[in-house]
Design a protein around this motif. Structure first.
Motif, PDB file in Angstrom:
ATOM      1  N   ALA A 170     -22.076  30.883  23.514  1.00  0.00           N
ATOM      2  CA  ALA A 170     -21.680  29.478  23.644  1.00  0.00           C
ATOM      3  C   ALA A 170     -21.865  28.947  25.057  1.00  0.00           C
ATOM      4  O   ALA A 170     -21.862  27.739  25.255  1.00  0.00           O
ATOM      5  CB  ALA A 170     -20.220  29.306  23.217  1.00  0.00           C
ATOM      6  N   THR A 171     -22.017  29.800  26.059  1.00  0.00           N
ATOM      7  CA  THR A 171     -22.150  29.363  27.446  1.00  0.00           C
ATOM      8  C   THR A 171     -23.307  30.102  28.105  1.00  0.00           C
ATOM      9  O   THR A 171     -23.793  31.123  27.598  1.00  0.00           O
ATOM     10  CB  THR A 171     -20.858  29.636  28.243  1.00  0.00           C
ATOM     11  N   ASP A 172     -23.714  29.611  29.249  1.00  0.00           N
ATOM     12  CA  ASP A 172     -24.788  30.283  29.987  1.00  0.00           C
ATOM     13  C   ASP A 172     -24.378  31.702  30.387  1.00  0.00           C
ATOM     14  O   ASP A 172     -25.203  32.616  30.399  1.00  0.00           O
ATOM     15  CB  ASP A 172     -25.154  29.480  31.228  1.00  0.00           C
ATOM     16  N   LEU A 173     -23.129  31.896  30.758  1.00  0.00           N
ATOM     17  CA  LEU A 173     -22.681  33.227  31.140  1.00  0.00           C
ATOM     18  C   LEU A 173     -22.724  34.186  29.953  1.00  0.00           C
ATOM     19  O   LEU A 173     -23.112  35.350  30.092  1.00  0.00           O
ATOM     20  CB  LEU A 173     -21.262  33.175  31.712  1.00  0.00           C
ATOM     21  N   GLU A 174     -22.356  33.700  28.783  1.00  0.00           N
ATOM     22  CA  GLU A 174     -22.435  34.543  27.591  1.00  0.00           C
ATOM     23  C   GLU A 174     -23.887  34.876  27.260  1.00  0.00           C
ATOM     24  O   GLU A 174     -24.212  36.013  26.888  1.00  0.00           O
ATOM     25  CB  GLU A 174     -21.750  33.852  26.411  1.00  0.00           C
ATOM     26  N   ARG A 175     -24.778  33.905  27.418  1.00  0.00           N
ATOM     27  CA  ARG A 175     -26.202  34.171  27.174  1.00  0.00           C
ATOM     28  C   ARG A 175     -26.734  35.185  28.185  1.00  0.00           C
ATOM     29  O   ARG A 175     -27.508  36.084  27.829  1.00  0.00           O
ATOM     30  CB  ARG A 175     -26.997  32.866  27.228  1.00  0.00           C
TER      31      ARG A 175
END
Length: 388
Positions: free
Chosen positions: A236-241
């Motif tokens: 859901a977020t850039d950090l998760e990606r």
């Protein structure tokens, strides 16, 4: 380039479930004493439609109801906190209804009545309309004082880690994944893991359950190398990606050198068997060591969520499965010499990012369950072998 600690999703991506309350309003476990985590008279800070009035936010819910059921022994609360058809997955078995959860809870309370499960952290996502997802890290400690599934009481003390991921809607858990480090308890109690695994495998075999080898795990297709990019649909977020991408590179593409780019030099690693290690070399050794036991394994993240942290940065929870065969020597020394048997490892990891690097990792999986899988496969072979 270092990733942001908490980036917003792209506008063209599927919109994730976002928390209703500001992150600072919802309780965080790390800096609070227990009495602060289950306060009396605290006003509700998050929309919790359908939840019991005592719960003020989702962290309060998961910490408080766990305490009420396990420590206060109000096991009957399971009837109002789980759906009748809930599914609970563990490394050892799967439970398919609420009554089985009640029975399993009673059995565990009988075996280890002095155990206390202390909340270490809760990483969560969601809202009361579409449902919450929580990843609850618990540090359990106690003494083996009663006869039960571990046999006669040893009187020894133990400490172990468990992570429970729950899907919750209107006060009820309807799906749960529990990863408990049972081998840590067995070792500290001085018990024989081989005998316990054989007993558990025999019980499965008697029920007609057999280990099934499904062949290749699709980490690679034919002679092609692994895909260079991870599947990011669950993020859901850039950090998760970013997290899913480097996990894919390390675990599926075997680019272990990537570890030095994403972990801080002073990282603390909290692993199975209550390992407490420091530094990039330790993380690399633990990672390669696990892969060494199952060298053909695929690594499949199944869920990811993240929460901004009052300690600074962001904490990320990843639930994952590794599938492969026991083909080599590695950290899983209790499995013995390579057997070639198929293994499925269910694990959950919590990562704490600060200033773009991981400063803490908690990695939980159950080696006793893996030994049971091997024993079961060997028993199945013996049953199918022709008589001589």
């Amino acid at each position: 380039m270092k990733p942001p600690d908490a980036a917003q999703p792209k506008t063209d991506a599927p919109q994730p479930i976002q928390p209703v309350a500001a992150p600072g309003d919802v309780l965080q476990v790390e800096r609070h004493d227990f009495v602060d985590l289950v306060p009396e008279g605290r006003k509700r800070v998050q929309s919790m439609q359908g939840f019991d009035p005592v719960y003020t936010d989702i962290v309060d819910y998961i910490v408080r109801c766990t305490h009420r059921i396990w420590d206060e022994r109000d096991v009957g609360l399971i009837y109002s906190h789980y759906t009748h058809n809930c599914v609970v997955y563990t490394a050892a078995k799967t439970m398919y209804d609420r009554e089985e959860v009640v029975r399993d809870t009673i059995e565990r309370l009988v075996t280890l009545p002095e155990r206390r499960g202390m909340a270490t952290q809760v990483i969560w996502s969601g809202d009361d309309r579409r449902g919450f997802y929580t990843s609850h890290l618990v540090t359990g400690s106690g003494r083996h004082s009663q006869h039960g599934s571990y046999g006669p009481p040893t009187g020894r003390t133990f400490v172990s880690r468990t992570i429970a991921d729950c899907m919750v809607h209107k006060n009820r858990i309807y799906r749960e994944w529990i990863v408990a480090d049972a081998m840590a308890i067995v070792k500290q109690l001085g018990l024989d893991p081989q005998a316990l695994a054989e007993k558990a495998a025999r019980a499965r075999l008697d029920k007609g359950l057999l280990a099934v080898d499904i062949g290749e795990n699709r980490r690679m297709v034919g002679q092609y190398p692994p895909e260079s990019e991870a599947i990011l649909d669950i993020a859901a977020t850039d950090l998760e990606r970013h997290t899913l991408q480097w996990l894919h590179e390390v675990w599926n593409r075997r680019m272990f050198g990537r570890i030095k780019d994403v972990y801080a030099p002073t990282v603390m690693y909290h692993g199975p068997l209550m390992a407490e290690l420091t530094g990039i070399a330790a993380v690399m050794h633990q990672t390669i060591g696990l892969m060494g036991s199952v060298p053909d394994a695929s690594f499949e993240p199944q869920h990811i969520c993240s929460t901004p942290c009052a300690e600074g940065g962001t904490k990320v929870a990843v639930r994952w499965v590794m599938e492969g065969h026991h083909l080599g020597h590695g950290l899983l020394a209790d499995l013995g010499e390579p057997t070639g048997k198929r293994l499925q490892i269910m694990g959950i990891s919590h990562f704490h990012y600060r200033d773009g690097r991981i400063v803490d990792e908690w990695r939980v999986y159950d080696q006793l369950a893996l030994l049971t899988q091997i024993k079961l496969a060997q028993m199945a072979d013996q049953r199918e072998a022709p008589a001589t």
